[in-house]
Design a protein around this motif. Structure first.
Motif, PDB file in Angstrom:
ATOM      1  N   GLN A  22       0.859  -1.198   0.000  1.00 32.95           N
ATOM      2  CA  GLN A  22       0.000   0.000   0.000  1.00 32.95           C
ATOM      3  C   GLN A  22       0.888   1.239   0.000  1.00 32.95           C
ATOM      4  N   TRP A  23       0.944   1.890  -1.161  1.00 32.06           N
ATOM      5  CA  TRP A  23       1.844   3.024  -1.319  1.00 32.06           C
ATOM      6  C   TRP A  23       1.301   3.912  -2.413  1.00 32.06           C
ATOM      7  N   PRO A  24       1.460   5.223  -2.308  1.00 32.16           N
ATOM      8  CA  PRO A  24       2.079   5.995  -1.232  1.00 32.16           C
ATOM      9  C   PRO A  24       1.075   6.350  -0.146  1.00 32.16           C
ATOM     10  N   ASP A  25       1.575   6.799   1.008  1.00 33.35           N
ATOM     11  CA  ASP A  25       0.676   7.323   2.040  1.00 33.35           C
ATOM     12  C   ASP A  25       0.195   8.696   1.579  1.00 33.35           C
ATOM     13  N   PRO A  26      -1.092   8.979   1.711  1.00 31.21           N
ATOM     14  CA  PRO A  26      -1.607  10.264   1.220  1.00 31.21           C
ATOM     15  C   PRO A  26      -1.224  11.416   2.154  1.00 31.21           C
ATOM     16  N   ASN A  27      -1.396  12.633   1.701  1.00 32.41           N
ATOM     17  CA  ASN A  27      -1.157  13.793   2.573  1.00 32.41           C
ATOM     18  C   ASN A  27      -2.326  14.007   3.529  1.00 32.41           C
ATOM     19  N   TRP A  28      -3.491  13.521   3.111  1.00 34.45           N
ATOM     20  CA  TRP A  28      -4.699  13.658   3.931  1.00 34.45           C
ATOM     21  C   TRP A  28      -5.583  12.451   3.625  1.00 34.45           C
ATOM     22  N   PHE A  29      -6.225  11.919   4.649  1.00 37.76           N
ATOM     23  CA  PHE A  29      -7.045  10.724   4.419  1.00 37.76           C
ATOM     24  C   PHE A  29      -8.245  10.714   5.351  1.00 37.76           C
ATOM     25  N   LEU A  30      -9.388  10.458   4.776  1.00 37.43           N
ATOM     26  CA  LEU A  30     -10.602  10.257   5.567  1.00 37.43           C
ATOM     27  C   LEU A  30     -11.263   9.001   5.017  1.00 37.43           C
ATOM     28  N   GLY A  31     -11.070   7.894   5.714  1.00 35.34           N
ATOM     29  CA  GLY A  31     -11.572   6.619   5.215  1.00 35.34           C
ATOM     30  C   GLY A  31     -12.898   6.240   5.836  1.00 35.34           C
ATOM     31  N   ALA A  32     -13.245   4.972   5.671  1.00 36.61           N
ATOM     32  CA  ALA A  32     -14.529   4.466   6.148  1.00 36.61           C
ATOM     33  C   ALA A  32     -14.638   4.537   7.670  1.00 36.61           C
ATOM     34  N   SER A  33     -13.508   4.599   8.349  1.00 37.92           N
ATOM     35  CA  SER A  33     -13.545   4.623   9.818  1.00 37.92           C
ATOM     36  C   SER A  33     -14.030   5.965  10.363  1.00 37.92           C
ATOM     37  N   GLY A  34     -13.917   7.021   9.559  1.00 40.75           N
ATOM     38  CA  GLY A  34     -14.260   8.354  10.060  1.00 40.75           C
ATOM     39  C   GLY A  34     -13.083   9.044  10.723  1.00 40.75           C
ATOM     40  N   ARG A  35     -11.933   8.362  10.807  1.00 34.49           N
ATOM     41  CA  ARG A  35     -10.737   8.962  11.414  1.00 34.49           C
ATOM     42  C   ARG A  35     -10.021   9.803  10.354  1.00 34.49           C
ATOM     43  N   GLU A  36      -9.827  11.066  10.651  1.00 35.00           N
ATOM     44  CA  GLU A  36      -9.136  11.948   9.715  1.00 35.00           C
ATOM     45  C   GLU A  36      -7.636  11.906   9.993  1.00 35.00           C
ATOM     46  N   LEU A  37      -6.866  11.593   8.967  1.00 36.29           N
ATOM     47  CA  LEU A  37      -5.411  11.518   9.118  1.00 36.29           C
ATOM     48  C   LEU A  37      -4.773  12.669   8.357  1.00 36.29           C
ATOM     49  N   ARG A  38      -3.850  13.351   8.998  1.00 42.03           N
ATOM     50  CA  ARG A  38      -3.159  14.441   8.330  1.00 42.03           C
ATOM     51  C   ARG A  38      -1.751  14.580   8.887  1.00 42.03           C
ATOM     52  N   ASN A  39      -0.947  15.370   8.201  1.00 45.51           N
ATOM     53  CA  ASN A  39       0.429  15.686   8.605  1.00 45.51           C
ATOM     54  C   ASN A  39       1.232  14.428   8.876  1.00 45.51           C
ATOM     55  N   THR A  40       1.843  14.326  10.071  1.00 43.36           N
ATOM     56  CA  THR A  40       2.774  13.229  10.329  1.00 43.36           C
ATOM     57  C   THR A  40       2.075  11.902  10.630  1.00 43.36           C
ATOM     58  N   GLU A  41       0.764  11.913  10.777  1.00 41.22           N
ATOM     59  CA  GLU A  41       0.084  10.672  11.165  1.00 41.22           C
ATOM     60  C   GLU A  41      -0.505   9.922   9.970  1.00 41.22           C
ATOM     61  N   THR A  42      -0.188  10.349   8.747  1.00 37.00           N
ATOM     62  CA  THR A  42      -0.840   9.701   7.600  1.00 37.00           C
ATOM     63  C   THR A  42      -0.368   8.269   7.374  1.00 37.00           C
ATOM     64  N   ALA A  43       0.788   7.894   7.967  1.00 42.55           N
ATOM     65  CA  ALA A  43       1.206   6.487   7.840  1.00 42.55           C
ATOM     66  C   ALA A  43       0.194   5.564   8.513  1.00 42.55           C
ATOM     67  N   GLU A  44      -0.610   6.114   9.424  1.00 47.48           N
ATOM     68  CA  GLU A  44      -1.630   5.309  10.102  1.00 47.48           C
ATOM     69  C   GLU A  44      -2.692   4.800   9.127  1.00 47.48           C
ATOM     70  N   VAL A  45      -2.650   5.279   7.904  1.00 54.30           N
ATOM     71  CA  VAL A  45      -3.546   4.749   6.869  1.00 54.30           C
ATOM     72  C   VAL A  45      -3.243   3.265   6.635  1.00 54.30           C
ATOM     73  N   ARG A  46      -2.049   2.826   7.081  1.00 52.12           N
ATOM     74  CA  ARG A  46      -1.680   1.407   6.954  1.00 52.12           C
ATOM     75  C   ARG A  46      -1.789   0.673   8.288  1.00 52.12           C
ATOM     76  N   ASN A  47      -2.404   1.317   9.284  1.00 51.95           N
ATOM     77  CA  ASN A  47      -2.559   0.698  10.610  1.00 51.95           C
ATOM     78  C   ASN A  47      -3.921   0.016  10.689  1.00 51.95           C
ATOM     79  N   LEU A  48      -3.899  -1.299  10.843  1.00 51.32           N
ATOM     80  CA  LEU A  48      -5.154  -2.068  10.856  1.00 51.32           C
ATOM     81  C   LEU A  48      -6.085  -1.611  11.968  1.00 51.32           C
ATOM     82  N   ASN A  49      -5.508  -1.207  13.089  1.00 54.82           N
ATOM     83  CA  ASN A  49      -6.368  -0.810  14.208  1.00 54.82           C
ATOM     84  C   ASN A  49      -6.672   0.687  14.221  1.00 54.82           C
TER      85      ASN A  49
END
Lengths: 381, 50
Positions: free
Chosen positions: A156-183
């Motif tokens: 799964q590559w690349p990590d996006p700059n911003w992500f809002l997936g089905a979970s409702g968790r908004e990922l931005r800045n340094t935490e976008t690698a969490e897009v690959r975190n199962l939990n």
């Protein structure tokens, strides 16, 4: 370019290629699945996660689901180990269930290697150990990979700059690698990212097989405020409280807390909200998961010993993750997971007597914690 | 997704050709070693794509 230079350069290239080929052996080992003893006659079926999330077929995200079905009707449970592959006690506990449990009533679905992709790599710049080896009583060895908490960027590559997936968790800045975190991505999306497809497989399994209770095993560093805690969705609180209280009666230092309302994408929140399962999660103390530990050695990873955290404990700086010089060894952590899982499964019948899950055959806490995993793991035939 | 995969392979191939060519053109031993080391991760990745 003269001819001599080219010949020298070709020779250098060949030598470097040979060095890389030798070094790549360790990397390739990370892509080979660890062997599991499947001689347990209670294993009635081995399914794949791709049966529930077709997009995973043929990928590193596909993983085995061991089904142990009793002759009598009862409840159904899903045990997840290795949601975060570096939190190895959860995997070893789930594996202990697969290899040992004899089930009379109900059905267990067990995934020891939940994020299979995460097992294929380690976190960069962390000096992680990538393999753990245990010597068994018959002299043979079992070895297990220790990956990292995120899916492999190869999958799964690349990590996006911003992500809002089905979970409702908004990922931005340094935490976008969490897009690959199962939990962080439950309940997943059948058409989502690679990791979301793994999440979808789990939630679809829960819905399809009408799973009553979910156990998601984890480990946490000493700074984490909920070490040796059962964390449960509010619907699962009666079950989790009963299980933790029963463990307390047996002398185990466990506590219980309710899932945070904004814990978007975590199993205890998202799977509790989006499915009918009683979602529970448990964290054991692993000093290697913290940020203040010393050099990564076998004594730290498997022995759970670290002088920095002992000093912090003595200074009163830690909340629930206090560490003594005895450490938090892998045997103890695995046994804690094994015990609280057992208590949660056994408490289900107190909530609903028709959902009893009756089983036997687990090694005792004393055997595992005192004699080690070498005494409880089964040899590979 | 298929187009991204193809583009990924094309980019890796170009990088590999460029770095292997640079290795062959190297004028000193250290240049050759350095360029070979730079080449290998790209080459291994290219070879490992199914």
């Amino acid at each position: 370019m003269n001819k001599k230079n080219i010949l020298t350069n070709i020779a250098v290239f060949a030598v470097v290629a040979a060095v890389f080929a030798v070094a790549s052996k360790d990397f390739l080992r990370m892509h080979q699945r660890d062997l599991i003893n499947t001689s347990n006659s209670a294993i009635t079926e081995v399914k794949m996660l791709s049966d529930y999330s077709p997009g995973l077929k043929g990928t590193n995200g596909d993983t085995e689901i061991y089904v142990l079905k009793g002759e009598k009707e009862g409840g159904t449970a899903l045990i997840l180990g290795g949601t975060h592959p570096n939190e190895i006690a959860s995997m070893l506990s789930a594996l202990t269930y697969v290899e040992n449990v004899k089930i009379d009533a109900g059905t267990l679905y067990i995934m020891p290697v939940t994020n299979s992709s995460g097992y294929t790599h380690t976190a960069p710049l962390r000096g992680q150990m990538d393999m753990a080896e245990f010597v068994l009583e018959d002299g043979s060895t079992r070895e297990f990979r220790m990956g990292t908490r995120l899916s492999n960027p190869i999958d799964q590559w690349p990590d996006p700059n911003w992500f809002l997936g089905a979970s409702g968790r908004e990922l931005r800045n340094t935490e976008t690698a969490e897009v690959r975190n199962l939990n962080r991505n439950h309940p997943g999306d059948v058409n989502g990212t690679f990791t979301e497809k793994i999440n979808y497989g789990i939630s679809n399994l829960i819905n399809t097989e009408k799973i009553d209770v979910l156990y998601d095993g984890h480990e946490a560093g000493p700074e984490f405020l909920r070490v040796n805690y059962t964390i449960a969705h509010e619907r699962a609180m009666p079950l989790a409280s009963m299980a933790t209280m029963n463990a307390n009666i047996d002398g185990f230092p466990f506590k219980v807390d309710v899932s945070g309302a904004s814990s978007y994408g975590l199993s205890h929140r998202a799977l509790g909200d989006n499915t009918n399962v009683y979602a529970t999660l448990f964290e054991t103390l692993n000093p290697c998961m913290g940020t203040s530990h010393g050099k990564v050695t076998e004594e730290l990873v498997l022995g759970g010993k670290d002088a920095n955290y002992v000093a912090m404990t003595n200074a009163g700086k830690l909340n629930s993750g206090e560490l003594t010089e005895a450490g938090s060894p892998i045997e103890l952590r695995t046994a804690y997971h094994m015990v609280i899982t057992k208590n949660i499964l056994e408490s289900l019948k107190e909530i609903d007597p028709t959902k009893a899950i009756e089983f036997s055959g687990l090694p005792s806490f004393e055997t595992m914690s005192q004699y080690g995993l070498g005494a409880t793991l089964k040899p590979i035939q | 997704m298929e187009i991204i995969q193809i583009a990924y392979k094309v980019i890796l191939t170009i990088v590999c050709i460029f770095t292997i060519f640079s290795t062959m053109k190297a004028k000193s031993l250290w240049d050759a070693i350095g360029m070979s080391v730079i080449t290998m991760p790209f080459l291994l990745r290219l070879l490992s794509i199914k």
